[in-house]
Design an enzyme around this catalytic site. Structure first.
Site, PDB file in Angstrom:
ATOM      1  N   ASP A  81      28.387  63.237  55.589  1.00  0.00           N
ATOM      2  CA  ASP A  81      28.364  65.046  56.704  1.00  0.00           C
ATOM      3  C   ASP A  81      28.076  64.663  58.081  1.00  0.00           C
ATOM      4  O   ASP A  81      26.724  63.243  57.665  1.00  0.00           O
ATOM      5  CB  ASP A  81      27.714  66.028  56.283  1.00  0.00           C
ATOM      6  CG  ASP A  81      27.645  67.760  57.123  1.00  0.00           C
ATOM      7  OD1 ASP A  81      28.450  68.010  57.383  1.00  0.00           O
ATOM      8  OD2 ASP A  81      26.887  68.567  56.591  1.00  0.00           O
ATOM      9  N   HIS A 112      34.858  61.840  63.361  1.00  0.00           N
ATOM     10  CA  HIS A 112      35.907  60.711  61.741  1.00  0.00           C
ATOM     11  C   HIS A 112      35.913  59.335  61.936  1.00  0.00           C
ATOM     12  O   HIS A 112      36.101  58.994  60.672  1.00  0.00           O
ATOM     13  CB  HIS A 112      36.513  61.474  61.733  1.00  0.00           C
ATOM     14  CG  HIS A 112      36.555  63.250  61.205  1.00  0.00           C
ATOM     15  ND1 HIS A 112      35.523  63.677  59.995  1.00  0.00           N
ATOM     16  CD2 HIS A 112      36.828  64.276  61.555  1.00  0.00           C
ATOM     17  CE1 HIS A 112      35.194  65.490  60.455  1.00  0.00           C
ATOM     18  NE2 HIS A 112      36.866  65.964  61.588  1.00  0.00           N
ATOM     19  N   LEU A 136      32.671  46.178  42.528  1.00  0.00           N
ATOM     20  CA  LEU A 136      32.215  47.823  42.602  1.00  0.00           C
ATOM     21  C   LEU A 136      33.010  48.746  42.583  1.00  0.00           C
ATOM     22  O   LEU A 136      34.272  48.691  43.601  1.00  0.00           O
ATOM     23  CB  LEU A 136      31.291  48.130  44.101  1.00  0.00           C
ATOM     24  CG  LEU A 136      30.814  49.928  44.327  1.00  0.00           C
ATOM     25  CD1 LEU A 136      29.686  49.273  45.386  1.00  0.00           C
ATOM     26  CD2 LEU A 136      31.883  50.503  45.281  1.00  0.00           C
TER      27      LEU A 136
HETATM   28  C1  FPP Z   1      32.028  66.087  57.640  1.00  0.00           C
HETATM   29  O1  FPP Z   1      31.414  66.279  58.760  1.00  0.00           O
HETATM   30  C2  FPP Z   1      32.622  64.997  57.266  1.00  0.00           C
HETATM   31  C3  FPP Z   1      34.138  65.387  56.889  1.00  0.00           C
HETATM   32  C4  FPP Z   1      34.675  66.900  56.586  1.00  0.00           C
HETATM   33  C5  FPP Z   1      35.474  64.092  56.734  1.00  0.00           C
HETATM   34  C6  FPP Z   1      35.457  62.846  56.266  1.00  0.00           C
HETATM   35  C7  FPP Z   1      35.409  62.424  56.466  1.00  0.00           C
HETATM   36  C8  FPP Z   1      36.109  60.422  56.452  1.00  0.00           C
HETATM   37  C9  FPP Z   1      34.742  60.245  57.025  1.00  0.00           C
HETATM   38  C10 FPP Z   1      36.980  60.286  57.194  1.00  0.00           C
HETATM   39  C11 FPP Z   1      38.337  60.270  55.992  1.00  0.00           C
HETATM   40  C12 FPP Z   1      38.306  59.445  55.342  1.00  0.00           C
HETATM   41  C13 FPP Z   1      38.406  58.483  54.382  1.00  0.00           C
HETATM   42  C14 FPP Z   1      38.360  57.801  53.558  1.00  0.00           C
HETATM   43  C15 FPP Z   1      40.169  58.137  55.550  1.00  0.00           C
HETATM   44  P1  FPP Z   1      31.101  67.055  59.829  1.00  0.00           P
HETATM   45  O2  FPP Z   1      33.024  67.183  60.344  1.00  0.00           O
HETATM   46  O3  FPP Z   1      31.756  68.730  58.490  1.00  0.00           O
HETATM   47  O4  FPP Z   1      30.854  67.248  60.868  1.00  0.00           O
HETATM   48  P2  FPP Z   1      29.527  68.250  60.973  1.00  0.00           P
HETATM   49  O5  FPP Z   1      28.901  68.585  60.061  1.00  0.00           O
HETATM   50  O6  FPP Z   1      28.825  67.470  62.284  1.00  0.00           O
HETATM   51  O7  FPP Z   1      30.667  69.261  61.944  1.00  0.00           O
END
Ligand code: FPP
Length: 268
Positions: free
Chosen positions: A46, A63, A157
């Site tokens: 997150d 992201h 892993l």
């Molecule tokens: C949460 O941060 C993150 C996500 C909902 C998506 C996580 C996705 C990735 C790391 C990229 C996709 C993964 C792969 C394997 C390609 P948030 O957007 O909720 O952050 P915030 O809480 O600061 O708004």
């Protein structure tokens, strides 16, 4: 369910095994907390959006940075003896985000799958998708299949990528599968139920880390996390470094896992 077949030996670490529970408890006496690595770490990644907003960048840039963090964390945890890593990349609820953000994350997934296969093979990492594939385009489904196939022989892993994953939905799917198979109620044990989950090839997570400062589980590994240890950090996912990972592992190493049991009398 798309649990892979392959050489993953679960006999020593079945999540529901009482024997394993007591062995884990006994192991908690080690002097160096980092010497007792969790076998399975799961991470709620997150904070990508805030990472970007703090820099005046679009959320998607966060992201992208979040994706760049993944191989570093995989390497660091593999070096520390972790055998299974599950990352929460996209939840069933994330579909309700604005379309450009959803499309951007899916595009990132596609690019990552195409780009990282060689690296994962060099690092002996086996990649497994957990979650639904039916809302993904055929092109992306193919890429998911391809990386799973091409890394299936790796013995290091196991990286479970939770994409379009929801814990409640997974439990419902397991119930439906058991009904469809006509399994009688008395045969529905924890082991049988667990084997109908996406994570059937993995032990239950020992340690769940959530970055970004929130204190909730967000529909992640609900069945599997019955006795997981939790670690929360305010560090945003793209900034998670080895020092913070070591803090998480040290915190885990200092805990006494009791699995509902009492602390054993050491006689001292
Ligand atoms: C949460 O941060 C993150 C996500 C909902 C998506 C996580 C996705 C990735 C790391 C990229 C996709 C993964 C792969 C394997 C390609 P948030 O957007 O909720 O952050 P915030 O809480 O600061 O708004």
């Amino acid at each position: 369910m798309n649990a892979p077949t392959g050489p993953v030996n679960l006999t020593e670490h079945s999540g529901s095994s009482g024997e394993n529970r007591l062995r884990s408890q006994d192991e908690s006496d080690g002097a160096d907390p980092l010497a007792r690595a969790p076998r399975h770490v799961a991470i709620i990644m997150d904070g990508n959006g805030r990472w970007a907003e703090q820099r005046g960048m679009p959320r998607l840039a966060g992201h992208r940075e979040g994706v760049n963090a993944i191989p570093k964390v995989v390497d660091a945890l593999a070096q520390r003896g972790v055998q299974f890593l599950t990352i929460y990349a996209f939840s069933t609820e994330n579909w309700s985000r604005p379309t450009p953000e959803v499309e951007g994350i899916i595009q990132l997934l596609h690019e990552t799958l195409q780009r990282e296969t060689d690296r994962f093979n060099r690092k002996n990492v086996r990649v497994v998708h957990i979650g639904n594939a039916d809302r993904l385009s055929p092109e992306i489904r193919d890429a998911v299949e391809r990386i799973q196939d091409e890394t299936s022989g790796n013995t290091g892993l196991v990286l479970n990528v939770a994409f379009d994953y929801g814990g409640r939905q997974e439990i419902l799917a397991a119930v439906k599968a058991l009904i469809r198979e006509g399994v009688s109620p008395e045969r529905v044990t924890e082991e049988v139920f667990g084997s109908h989950h996406f994570t059937a090839h993995s032990p239950d997570p020992d340690l769940i880390i959530r970055t970004g400062g929130e204190l909730r589980i967000s529909n992640f590994l609900l069945w599997q996390s019955a006795y997981s240890e939790y670690f929360h950090t305010p560090v945003l996912w793209p900034d998670l470094d080895e020092a913070e990972l070591d803090r998480a592992l040290a915190s885990y190493g200092n805990r006494q896992r009791r699995f509902g049991n009492v602390i054993p009398d050491t006689g001292s």
